[in-house]
Scaffold this active site. Structure first.
Site, mmCIF file in Angstrom:
data_model
loop_
_atom_site.group_PDB
_atom_site.id
_atom_site.type_symbol
_atom_site.label_atom_id
_atom_site.label_comp_id
_atom_site.label_asym_id
_atom_site.label_seq_id
_atom_site.Cartn_x
_atom_site.Cartn_y
_atom_site.Cartn_z
ATOM 1 N N CYS A 287 -5.664 -1.670 -5.067
ATOM 2 C CA CYS A 287 -5.471 -2.023 -4.107
ATOM 3 C C CYS A 287 -6.880 -2.976 -3.614
ATOM 4 C CB CYS A 287 -5.020 -1.047 -3.130
ATOM 5 S SG CYS A 287 -4.317 -1.642 -1.581
ATOM 6 N N GLU B 153 -0.257 4.699 -8.201
ATOM 7 C CA GLU B 153 -0.056 6.189 -7.949
ATOM 8 C C GLU B 153 1.169 6.544 -6.977
ATOM 9 O OE1 GLU B 153 -2.424 4.925 -4.371
ATOM 10 O OE2 GLU B 153 -2.492 4.535 -6.491
ATOM 11 N N HIS C 142 -0.385 -0.060 -5.381
ATOM 12 C CA HIS C 142 -0.726 1.370 -5.457
ATOM 13 C C HIS C 142 0.100 1.934 -6.724
ATOM 14 C CE1 HIS C 142 -3.024 2.017 -2.047
ATOM 15 N NE2 HIS C 142 -2.627 1.123 -1.471
#
Length: 200
Positions: free
Chosen positions: A78, A182, A180
């Site tokens: 990011c 994750e 992102h």
């Protein structure tokens, strides 16, 4: 088991990145120690918030030079991707790590799309790369950002948000994901798994 070090410098979404890596079986270390950063097997530079604050934290913790000197796999996430570039227009102008040429600018997607870009967008792959192995063209990933990196030779994949958004970049041993991973379900998990498997 792969070892990975996350920079815990007070400007990143460390917990969610750590949990995603641990789910993949990685041994995760959190540090802001320049010596530990220099010795890491592979390094993740997370980032949320403003570029100027993130860079001030990196300078305060004496992490800028160890990051610039790092020669093993490095992944910016990011804001962490944006920090890899030369500079950002955010906050009136911020000098950044200078690992990839170019300047980060404000996202200007057009009249019907809000800023920040927040939500799921498809990836369009430009070049093959080990980081993207097994990630289908058109896979959805999750974005939250109001600034955008320059689209150039480093771009591996783009998203479309009223214009091209460089979503994955690479220069040498340095990769970045504007989204992102994750929080990006199966596609994000595969990208993190690929990163853990890159030769250190």
């Amino acid at each position: 088991m792969s070892e990975v070090t996350i920079l815990a410098y007070g400007a990143g979404n460390v917990a969610s990145v750590r949990f995603a890596l641990e789910r993949l079986g990685a041994e995760v270390r959190l540090t802001a120690d320049p010596v530990e950063v220099a010795a890491a097997e592979r390094l993740i530079l997370p980032g949320v918030g403003a570029a100027a604050y993130a860079m001030s934290r990196l300078h305060d913790l004496q992490l800028v030079e160890p990051i610039r000197a790092f020669r093993r796999p490095l992944l910016g996430v990011c804001l962490g991707q944006q920090l890899l570039f030369d500079a950002s227009d955010e906050g009136g102008g911020t000098a950044m790590l200078g690992l990839i040429p170019g300047r980060v600018t404000a996202l200007a997607p057009g009249a019907n799309l809000p800023v920040p870009h927040m939500g799921w967008s498809r990836l369009s792959q430009i070049r093959d790369d080990p980081l993207l192995e097994g990630v289908g063209d058109g896979a959805y990933t999750y974005f939250v950002h109001g600034f955008v990196c320059p689209d150039g030779p480093a771009t591996l994949a783009r998203a479309d948000y009223g214009g091209p958004v460089p979503a994955v970049v690479r220069a040498g041993n340095r990769w970045g994901c504007q989204f992102h991973p994750e929080r990006s379900a199966a596609a994000g998990a595969r990208i993190l798994k690929n990163f853990l498997e890159l030769p250190a």
